[in-house]
Motif scaffolding. Structure first.
Motif, PDB file in Angstrom:
ATOM      1  N   ASP A 195     -49.514  19.909  61.472  1.00 17.49           N
ATOM      2  CA  ASP A 195     -48.791  19.780  60.206  1.00 17.49           C
ATOM      3  C   ASP A 195     -49.637  19.137  59.115  1.00 17.49           C
ATOM      4  OD1 ASP A 195     -45.946  20.585  61.087  1.00 17.49           O
ATOM      5  OD2 ASP A 195     -46.537  19.104  62.586  1.00 17.49           O
ATOM      6  N   ALA A 196     -50.651  18.384  59.524  1.00 17.53           N
ATOM      7  CA  ALA A 196     -51.514  17.705  58.552  1.00 17.53           C
ATOM      8  C   ALA A 196     -52.791  17.275  59.240  1.00 17.53           C
ATOM      9  CB  ALA A 196     -50.799  16.496  57.953  1.00 17.53           C
ATOM     10  N   ALA A 197     -53.777  16.896  58.425  1.00 19.25           N
ATOM     11  CA  ALA A 197     -55.035  16.378  58.966  1.00 19.25           C
ATOM     12  C   ALA A 197     -55.595  15.362  57.985  1.00 19.25           C
ATOM     13  CB  ALA A 197     -56.035  17.501  59.189  1.00 19.25           C
ATOM     14  N   TYR A 198     -56.072  14.253  58.514  1.00 18.58           N
ATOM     15  CA  TYR A 198     -56.836  13.309  57.681  1.00 18.58           C
ATOM     16  C   TYR A 198     -58.288  13.593  58.007  1.00 18.58           C
ATOM     17  CZ  TYR A 198     -57.021   9.263  54.585  1.00 18.58           C
ATOM     18  OH  TYR A 198     -57.223   8.453  53.485  1.00 18.58           O
ATOM     19  N   ILE A 199     -59.018  14.137  57.023  1.00 16.84           N
ATOM     20  CA  ILE A 199     -60.327  14.704  57.301  1.00 16.84           C
ATOM     21  C   ILE A 199     -61.225  14.555  56.084  1.00 16.84           C
ATOM     22  CG2 ILE A 199     -60.004  17.103  56.504  1.00 16.84           C
ATOM     23  CD1 ILE A 199     -61.069  16.120  60.073  1.00 16.84           C
ATOM     24  N   TRP A 200     -62.493  14.891  56.202  1.00 17.14           N
ATOM     25  CA  TRP A 200     -63.460  14.733  55.119  1.00 17.14           C
ATOM     26  C   TRP A 200     -64.018  16.094  54.682  1.00 17.14           C
ATOM     27  CZ3 TRP A 200     -64.215  12.400  59.985  1.00 17.14           C
ATOM     28  CH2 TRP A 200     -65.103  13.072  60.852  1.00 17.14           C
ATOM     29  N   ASN A 201     -64.694  16.070  53.529  1.00 15.45           N
ATOM     30  CA  ASN A 201     -65.367  17.266  53.040  1.00 15.45           C
ATOM     31  C   ASN A 201     -66.565  17.611  53.922  1.00 15.45           C
ATOM     32  OD1 ASN A 201     -64.004  18.224  50.699  1.00 15.45           O
ATOM     33  ND2 ASN A 201     -64.770  16.484  49.529  1.00 15.45           N
ATOM     34  N   PRO A 202     -66.891  18.907  54.059  1.00 17.55           N
ATOM     35  CA  PRO A 202     -66.304  20.058  53.365  1.00 17.55           C
ATOM     36  C   PRO A 202     -65.031  20.605  53.994  1.00 17.55           C
ATOM     37  CG  PRO A 202     -68.155  20.774  54.680  1.00 17.55           C
ATOM     38  CD  PRO A 202     -68.113  19.267  54.803  1.00 17.55           C
ATOM     39  N   THR A 203     -64.641  20.093  55.178  1.00 17.08           N
ATOM     40  CA  THR A 203     -63.419  20.573  55.823  1.00 17.08           C
ATOM     41  C   THR A 203     -62.200  20.332  54.943  1.00 17.08           C
ATOM     42  OG1 THR A 203     -64.386  20.099  57.980  1.00 17.08           O
ATOM     43  CG2 THR A 203     -62.002  20.402  57.902  1.00 17.08           C
ATOM     44  N   LEU A 204     -62.160  19.177  54.291  1.00 15.49           N
ATOM     45  CA  LEU A 204     -61.041  18.847  53.411  1.00 15.49           C
ATOM     46  C   LEU A 204     -60.855  19.927  52.348  1.00 15.49           C
ATOM     47  CD1 LEU A 204     -58.881  16.978  52.177  1.00 15.49           C
ATOM     48  CD2 LEU A 204     -60.747  15.728  51.057  1.00 15.49           C
ATOM     49  N   LYS A 205     -61.937  20.313  51.690  1.00 12.79           N
ATOM     50  CA  LYS A 205     -61.845  21.329  50.639  1.00 12.79           C
ATOM     51  C   LYS A 205     -61.373  22.662  51.207  1.00 12.79           C
ATOM     52  CE  LYS A 205     -64.408  23.470  46.842  1.00 12.79           C
ATOM     53  NZ  LYS A 205     -63.911  24.844  47.126  1.00 12.79           N
ATOM     54  N   THR A 206     -61.826  23.006  52.398  1.00 12.03           N
ATOM     55  CA  THR A 206     -61.401  24.249  53.031  1.00 12.03           C
ATOM     56  C   THR A 206     -59.894  24.265  53.248  1.00 12.03           C
ATOM     57  OG1 THR A 206     -63.534  24.487  54.171  1.00 12.03           O
ATOM     58  CG2 THR A 206     -61.677  25.717  55.069  1.00 12.03           C
ATOM     59  N   LEU A 207     -59.343  23.136  53.690  1.00 12.90           N
ATOM     60  CA  LEU A 207     -57.898  23.056  53.930  1.00 12.90           C
ATOM     61  C   LEU A 207     -57.119  23.117  52.621  1.00 12.90           C
ATOM     62  CD1 LEU A 207     -57.633  20.393  56.793  1.00 12.90           C
ATOM     63  CD2 LEU A 207     -57.900  22.873  56.942  1.00 12.90           C
ATOM     64  N   VAL A 208     -57.628  22.443  51.597  1.00  8.01           N
ATOM     65  CA  VAL A 208     -56.959  22.474  50.288  1.00  8.01           C
ATOM     66  C   VAL A 208     -57.014  23.882  49.696  1.00  8.01           C
ATOM     67  CG1 VAL A 208     -57.040  21.612  47.913  1.00  8.01           C
ATOM     68  CG2 VAL A 208     -57.329  20.025  49.817  1.00  8.01           C
ATOM     69  N   ASP A 209     -58.167  24.521  49.804  1.00  6.42           N
ATOM     70  CA  ASP A 209     -58.304  25.884  49.294  1.00  6.42           C
ATOM     71  C   ASP A 209     -57.390  26.854  50.037  1.00  6.42           C
ATOM     72  OD1 ASP A 209     -60.178  25.008  47.499  1.00  6.42           O
ATOM     73  OD2 ASP A 209     -61.911  25.785  48.595  1.00  6.42           O
ATOM     74  N   GLY A 210     -57.048  26.505  51.283  1.00  4.32           N
ATOM     75  CA  GLY A 210     -56.167  27.352  52.086  1.00  4.32           C
ATOM     76  C   GLY A 210     -54.696  27.059  51.873  1.00  4.32           C
ATOM     77  N   GLY A 211     -54.394  26.229  50.882  1.00  3.47           N
ATOM     78  CA  GLY A 211     -52.993  25.955  50.565  1.00  3.47           C
ATOM     79  C   GLY A 211     -52.507  24.576  50.941  1.00  3.47           C
TER      80      GLY A 211
END
Length: 353
Positions: A195-211
């Motif tokens: 349901d969620a993830a506390y993570i860092w870039n570049p993974t963070l940006k990938t998740l945000v870009d995916g909605g």
């Protein structure tokens, strides 16, 4: 391990009490966790190869690697890529790496568990480059009760996650915290199995870009006193045996930090090349971190100097206390032990101080 569901109060994220017999096994296991790239110069580093652990995080390390600055100094280098600081700590415990990067939470954990390393460098102070990102149906942190939230256990993100939950009035035991490395979190988030993830870039940006939707960032938590950073560590034995190599490594890292601050476009292109992302994406991610030159790191708020220790040791001690209070580690050494683990002398030597 990665992808298993675990309450944060149940399992220790590191092998905190690794037996001597297990260390030999870890040496083999850790060799398969990182992507290795080897380079050799001449004889300046002697026959000893500097084994560097780095992560896919935009900072000075990928610049040093890409530009071959250590090799230019005739130092033999073996670059090892890891997915998380817990992997780096295991590699240090097994004797597989000499220097590297780990988040401040993992470093506090490592010092508390007796890993024989020192902190001579700060890669970056974490800001918006780490965040809690949720699926669209999650409106607030309170909505995470009973939900699955992924983060690498023992990392700076788990530290910030627990603090964020408590700050929002949510008991962390009411959230299903899953131990998951960044690459696995992307796939799980896309499948909807977390349901969620506390993570860092570049993974963070990938998740945000995916909605995905950001609920809170580490910059928000830092404003509330929960400060985290990516730190450089060095094996005490390696530093004692090869102080000139350590100083050369730090001089190169300082050069990379200087480039980030004075020529961010060039730095972004290099980091983009290393991580196979566009310079624009690299630049965007870099804006979310605070980078310090070596000179700045010798200030009172950070490493300090040999004669005037900085505040980093106290920050690591407070982090370890937090980890113990949340049953992630069992014991906390004295504040003095953490202060001693921060060693600015190699950086002072690199900068001629």
């Amino acid at each position: 391990m990665t992808g298993t569901t675990t309450r944060h109060m149940v399992r220790k994220p590191l092998a905190l009490a690794v037996s001597a017999a297990m260390l030999a096994l870890l040496a083999t296991a850790c060799g398969g966790e990182g992507v290795t790239s080897s380079s050799s110069g001449g004889g300046g580093g002697g026959d000893k190869t500097l084994r560097v652990a780095y992560q896919v995080i935009p900072n000075s390390a990928p610049i040093v690697k890409h530009e071959h600055w250590l090799e230019d100094e005739k130092i033999k280098v073996k670059w090892n890529q890891f997915d998380s600081g817990s992997d780096v700590n295991r590699a240090v415990a097994s004797g597989s790496v000499d220097v590297g990067l780990a988040g401040s939470t993992l470093v506090a954990n490592g010092i508390a568990s007796g890993l024989d390393y020192e902190v001579p460098w700060i890669y970056d102070v974490i800001g918006k480059n780490e965040a809690l990102v949720a699926q669209k149906n999650i409106k607030s942190i309170k909505d995470l009760v009973g939900k699955k939230v992924a983060t690498p256990l023992g990392s700076t993100t788990q530290y910030s996650l627990i603090a964020a939950l408590k700050d929002a009035g949510v008991d962390p035991s009411q959230v299903r915290i899953i131990d998951m490395k960044p690459p696995d979190a992307v796939a799980a988030f896309k499948r909807g199995s977390i349901d969620a993830a506390y993570i860092w870039n570049p993974t963070l940006k990938t998740l945000v870009d995916g909605g995905g939707k950001i609920l809170v960032t580490s910059a928000d938590m830092a404003a509330k006193g929960v400060v985290t950073a990516d730190l450089g560590i060095v094996s005490k034995k390696f530093a004692k045996d090869h102080p000139d190599v350590v100083s050369a490594w730090l001089k190169a890292e300082d050069r990379g930090a200087q480039m980030i601050k004075t020529d961010p476009e060039k730095a972004a292109k290099i980091i983009g090349d290393e991580f196979s992302i566009s310079p624009a994406d690299a630049r965007s991610q870099m804006k979310d971190s605070i980078y310090l030159t070596g000179e700045e790191q010798l200030g009172a708020d950070y490493l300090g100097t040999k004669d005037a220790p900085g505040k980093l040791g106290d920050t690591l001690f407070k982090t370890a206390v937090f980890l113990k209070d949340n049953k992630i580690i069992d014991t906390v050494p004295s504040k003095e032990d953490f202060a001693k683990a921060v060693n600015p002398t190699y950086l002072q030597s690199a900068l001629g101080k």
